[in-house]
Design an enzyme around this catalytic site. Structure first.
Site, PDB file in Angstrom:
ATOM      1  CG  LEU A 260      49.284  17.947  51.841  1.00 38.41           C
ATOM      2  CD1 LEU A 260      50.135  19.200  51.813  1.00 38.41           C
ATOM      3  CD2 LEU A 260      49.407  17.251  53.193  1.00 38.41           C
ATOM      4  CG  ASP A 262      41.213  17.065  45.814  1.00 40.79           C
ATOM      5  OD1 ASP A 262      42.049  17.054  44.908  1.00 40.79           O
ATOM      6  OD2 ASP A 262      40.846  16.043  46.430  1.00 40.79           O
ATOM      7  N   GLY A 263      41.480  21.621  46.004  1.00 43.87           N
ATOM      8  CA  GLY A 263      40.882  22.940  45.911  1.00 43.87           C
ATOM      9  C   GLY A 263      39.897  22.973  44.764  1.00 43.87           C
ATOM     10  CE  LYS A 282      47.576  26.306  45.152  1.00 42.16           C
ATOM     11  NZ  LYS A 282      47.081  27.716  45.115  1.00 42.16           N
ATOM     12  CG  ASP A 380      39.149  32.935  47.325  1.00 38.68           C
ATOM     13  OD1 ASP A 380      37.992  33.038  47.768  1.00 38.68           O
ATOM     14  OD2 ASP A 380      39.594  31.882  46.846  1.00 38.68           O
TER      15      ASP A 380
END
Length: 580
Positions: A260, A262-263, A282, A380
């Protein structure tokens, strides 16, 4: 990077993009971290000048100044007083010594020399990481722990310093004795382990017919000790524990087609559990101390929160698992950032009423976080962490950096963490995290909704790279229309123009540099709800109202103005901040 000599070559980003870079300001350094290298020379640059007649010896034309003006530079250290009346400013620019020599010999022009940058010597080993070097390690940096350096030791990496070693030199009599003991113990241990391996293999074959399903720690009292994770305290009391194999199967072995996104420190995959639930898994990149800390923090925060505008955490793997995995509800429509700045942006799907509703729902989620006991600071808040479902309703996600703040304190002292462009400047300067830090970040999100511009864009002019700075400047100059996305109808629709203006006023208040001047998020929510209610109140009369044209509808709409909304603002004072 020149690791041997502790040198790094840097260049001002706008210079790289410009065909004719014009240095308009001097370079400033934090000399506790950096110093100028000895491989460079300073070039004196005079910018925005009239033509020199007659020419001055040693003064060279840059050859590409815009608008009929001229730019001049000199390689010597002499300043010519006659230049100051002809030029707007003088700037000293460091360039590599080699580049300076090539300019003098005609092998290189001024623009290419400036684009080559200059050298800085970093002070690692002389100050903040001396302890690491003296303990036998090599100093490094971890973006997840900006307040600490990472010390790379012979056998692992750690924060601070390498652990002391008590090993005796090779050949020492003590080592010879120990070696004999180790050989004897190893022989006995090997035989014992062989028996254990055979027994475990037999048990494993027997249990394969009945694979264990994931269990909830809050419902089962017969969990294996390895799943209890005593270090995690009560963090998992309401959290389902999945096996790695179960999630590997759910994602088809983490197939790339299920990715889905990339963080910064993870990859998220779509998956389907055996019970039929579609989930987002995740997968953290590495199982190190900082990843485990964020992994546990997210579990601790989300497992105790329940709100329709927060993403639901279904569970996780044990931290003893092969990999750290978190399992969330699947939110089908991606991130707000993708809709504002990605491929859907060209389709104009997010109308202004939809954007205003997204802002209200995000503020609602933050107001809930700040009101629970103890309060939660997200830390954040950004458009990448605002998920949208199929009906464009909000789910706020990613609590890895979030913090709990006890009720009896006004802030916690901690090194700044977050995302550039959204980070509260007062938090960055004073190292004090408060609920107003989230308010600042939310103000940036509001301006993203208004402008469709990203929070940080290195392709914009230097003064406008940061959206918050751009927005404040535009509003102070009365140029809001230059900031608003033209697709929203700001110029063509009176209701849209007024509501955008009022939301911009809210965002402007959220971005005040003094945290005490920012409103609490609860009041931000109330004002946004009032703007939506007054701006888009439905007609009381139906029937032929549907046949009226837009002008007639606007004429019969109850009048409102930014003042009518802002007068409802009753910002309460904030007590002075003190240390925890």
């Amino acid at each position: 990077m020149d690791y041997l000599n502790h040198l790094i070559t840097v260049v001002d980003p706008p210079f790289v993009r410009q065909s004719c870079p014009q240095p308009y300001q001097n370079t400033t350094l934090d000399f506790s971290l950096y110093s100028y290298g000895d491989r460079d020379v300073n070039v004196t640059v005079f910018v925005n000048c009239t033509a020199l007649s007659p020419p001055i010896p040693g003064m060279h034309d840059m050859g590409c100044a815009p608008g009929g003006r001229h730019g001049y530079y000199q390689l010597t250290g002499d300043n010519h007083i006659e230049m100051f009346g002809n030029c707007s400013s003088m700037v000293v620019v460091p360039i590599h010594q080699t580049a300076a020599n090539d300019i003098g010999s005609g092998k290189l022009n001024f623009s290419d020399a400036v684009k080559g940058g200059f050298s800085l010597r970093w002070e690692a080993g002389k100050g903040w990481c001396r302890d690491c070097v003296e303990s036998g390690g090599r100093c490094g940096f971890d973006v997840l722990s900006p307040e600490n350096h990472t010390c790379f030791c012979p056998h692992n990496s750690t924060l601070g310093t390498c652990p002391p070693t008590n090993e005796e030199p090779v050949g020492h009599p003590k080592n010879a004795k120990i070696k004999g003991i180790i050989i004897g113990v190893s022989a006995a241990t090997g035989a014992f382990l062989l028996l254990c391996t055979c027994y475990l293999f037999y048990k494993h074959k027997k249990k394969r017919r009945f694979p264990p399903s994931s269990k909830s720690l809050s419902q089962s009292s017969s969990l294996k000790p390895s799943l209890m994770d005593p270090e995690m305290g009560s963090a998992l009391l309401q959290t389902q524990v999945f096996s790695y194999a179960e999630l590997e199967e759910a994602t088809n072995k983490f197939d790339a087609s299920n990715k889905l996104g990339d963080g910064g420190f993870c990859t998220v995959y779509k998956g389907k559990l055996q019970d039929g639930r579609t989930v987002a898994v995740k997968r953290l990149y590495e199982n190190n101390y900082r990843r485990l800390e964020q992994f546990m923090n997210e579990i601790q925060i989300l497992s105790r929160l329940r709100h329709q505008r927060l993403v639901i955490l279904y569970g996780c793997t044990s931290h003893h698992s092969r990999e750290l995995l978190l399992v969330y509800e699947f939110v089908s429509n991606g991130t707000l950032a993708h809709h504002l700045h990605g491929s859907p942006a060209s389709q104009d799907i997010l109308t202004w009423p939809t954007r205003l509703r997204i802002a209200i729902e995000t503020a609602d989620a933050l107001a809930y976080l700040h009101a629970v006991n103890p309060p939660v600071i997200h830390r954040d808040v950004k458009t990448n962490n605002i998920l949208l479902d199929s009906n464009f309703h909000v789910k706020v996600a990613d609590f890895g950096l979030s913090r709990l703040i006890p009720k009896d304190v006004t802030h916690i002292s901690t090194a700044p963490q977050g995302t550039p462009g959204y980070l509260d400047p007062e938090y960055h300067q004073l190292f004090q995290l408060t609920d107003k830090s989230d308010v600042y970040s939310f103000g940036v999100v509001l301006f993203e909704l208004i402008s469709s511009k990203p929070a940080v864009d290195m392709t914009r002019n230097r003064s406008e790279i940061n959206l918050a700075n751009m927005a404040i400047t535009r509003i102070q100059k009365g140029e809001l229309e230059q900031l608003v996305d033209t697709a929203l109808g700001y110029q063509s629709d009176e209701v849209t123009r007024k509501t955008i203006t009022m939301v911009a006023e809210v965002a402007f208040r959220c971005l005040q540099s003094d945290a005490d001047m920012r409103p609490p998020i609860k009041e931000v929510l109330e004002v946004l709800q009032a703007i939506e209610s007054d701006g888009y109140r439905p007609e009381k009369e139906h029937g032929d109202a549907e046949s009226r044209d837009d002008a007639e509808l606007l004429k019969n709409t109850e009048p409102f103005s930014p003042d009518s909304i802002m007068n409802r603002w009753t910002s309460r004072s904030t007590t002075p901040q003190s240390s925890e």
